[in-house]
Scaffold this active site. Structure first.
Site, mmCIF file in Angstrom:
data_model
loop_
_atom_site.group_PDB
_atom_site.id
_atom_site.type_symbol
_atom_site.label_atom_id
_atom_site.label_comp_id
_atom_site.label_asym_id
_atom_site.label_seq_id
_atom_site.Cartn_x
_atom_site.Cartn_y
_atom_site.Cartn_z
ATOM 1 N N GLU A 102 0.418 -0.793 0.179
ATOM 2 C CA GLU A 102 -0.170 0.659 -0.021
ATOM 3 C C GLU A 102 0.959 1.176 0.019
ATOM 4 O OE1 GLU A 102 -2.605 -3.259 1.152
ATOM 5 O OE2 GLU A 102 -0.416 -3.027 1.906
ATOM 6 N N HIS A 171 -9.912 -4.821 10.273
ATOM 7 C CA HIS A 171 -10.674 -4.982 9.223
ATOM 8 C C HIS A 171 -12.051 -4.323 9.664
ATOM 9 C CE1 HIS A 171 -7.465 -8.443 8.048
ATOM 10 N NE2 HIS A 171 -7.882 -8.111 7.020
#
Length: 375
Positions: A102, A171
């Site tokens: 990322e 998450h």
């Protein structure tokens, strides 16, 4: 380790896609949603997923500087199929599959934006944007100010945000207040299909970095699309809220998926208590449409905020402070009720997860407290 991380993501996505095929709507909201849809019989129906896909396709056609990059956005058609078909239509130069890094591909996207392109940087989930938070905040958000207004960074960071279904603590975070606190960023969070299309097109065209917070449990839900929303020229202003339901007794403000429960609660309060509830879809977290909230509170004299973020320093806290600091305070007949996620890491167990976030019954209870009604 990278392979295992990739495999875990793929398995989680496959399980989620199967679960969302069955149902992602609360039972009562399904009924409310169908009733609302029946009043829109002259409109086209579209899922949130397809609305996002069409928005990107239209902007790809409109502006050749626009491109998409992220993990599995191309050959796999996107982890949640939001980018389905774009690789076939526009090729590998404009739909780019990246490694699982990322910080790397977010930095690449920022550099592309500074060079005159308009990247759409997809995070498979915004929880993984924490790996790239330096690029989002220190590189993208601050460059216009630090360059004395001479350099712009037209980039969209988009992907699913908040909790989903059994994805546990790492998450499940809602990043609205995280990124909403940062000068230089615009932060939007769509609810229905028109939101998704109109706001994403506006975000892609914006000269500033925009954080675009979707919700994976909304992707498969179908909403009506007006003829105006189907036009390639349809764009929603980033700084304006939308009143989903007019009311006179109490205001409920929220964004993204929790609006499902707000609408459900409004229906329940009206049918059981005869209460007229105004529901406002904020759409934009930063800039926040403060006038929409103030004007509604002046009319209803009561306010409930609903979010899935943590209770400390969140969306509801900001709205409550704004009400205290403006003329809206003089119109309140009760304290502002603030509903948030629990002050704990999100549990994995389904029964505990359900207890960790606001639902219809909690919203109804909060509204009744604000109305000084016992039930």
């Amino acid at each position: 380790m990278t392979f295992l991380r990739h495999l875990a993501r793929s398995n989680r996505v496959s399980m989620l896609m199967q679960s969302t095929k069955q149902s992602t709507l609360p039972t009562t909201f399904s009924w409310c949603h169908q009733r609302w849809m029946s009043t829109k019989s002259d409109t086209t129906q579209m899922t949130v997923r397809d609305a996002l896909n069409i928005a990107m396709e239209e902007e790809f056609i409109r502006d050749e500087r626009v491109f998409l990059l992220g993990e599995e956005v191309g050959q796999y058609n996107g982890a949640y199929k939001v980018s389905k078909g774009l690789l076939d239509k526009f090729g590998q130069k404009r739909v780019i599959d990246t490694p699982i890094t990322e910080a790397g591909f977010a930095g690449l996207a920022v550099g592309a934006a500074l060079s005159g392109l308009r990247p759409i940087c997809e995070f498979m989930t915004f929880n993984f944007s924490m790996q790239a938070i330096d690029q989002v905040i220190n590189s993208a958000a601050k460059v216009h100010y630090m360059s004395g207004g001479t350099v712009q960074c037209p980039i969209v960071f988009r992907g699913p945000n908040g909790f989903a279904a059994g994805v546990a603590a790492q998450h499940s975070q809602d990043y609205a207040s995280w990124y909403g606190a940062i000068p230089g960023l615009k932060v939007v969070s769509p609810w229905n299909s028109e939101d998704a299309k109109g706001l994403l097109k506006a975000a892609i065209r914006d000269p500033n970095p925009v954080v675009f917070l979707e919700n994976e449990l909304q992707y498969g839900i179908t909403f009506p699309m007006s003829p105006e929303a189907l036009s390639p020229d349809f764009v929603l202003p980033i700084d304006k809220a939308h009143t989903l339901r007019e009311g006179k007794d109490i205001t409920i403000v929220s964004y993204s998926r929790t609006l499902n429960f707000c609408i459900e609660a409004a229906e329940k309060l009206e049918s059981e208590d005869g209460v007229s509830v105004e529901v406002i879809n904020m759409r934009s977290i930063r800039p926040l449409d403060v006038d929409a909230i103030i004007n509604s509170v002046k009319k209803t004299n009561r306010l409930v905020t609903v979010e899935t973020g943590f209770p400390h320093f969140g969306f509801g806290a900001e709205v409550s402070a704004l009400i205290m600091e403006t003329e809206a305070f003089d119109y309140l007949d009760a304290p502002v009720e603030r509903l948030t996620g629990a002050d704990i890491p999100t549990p994995y167990a389904h029964n505990l997860e359900e207890l960790s976030f606001p639902d219809t019954n909690l919203i109804v209870k909060a509204a009744r407290r604000a109305l000084y009604r016992k039930k």
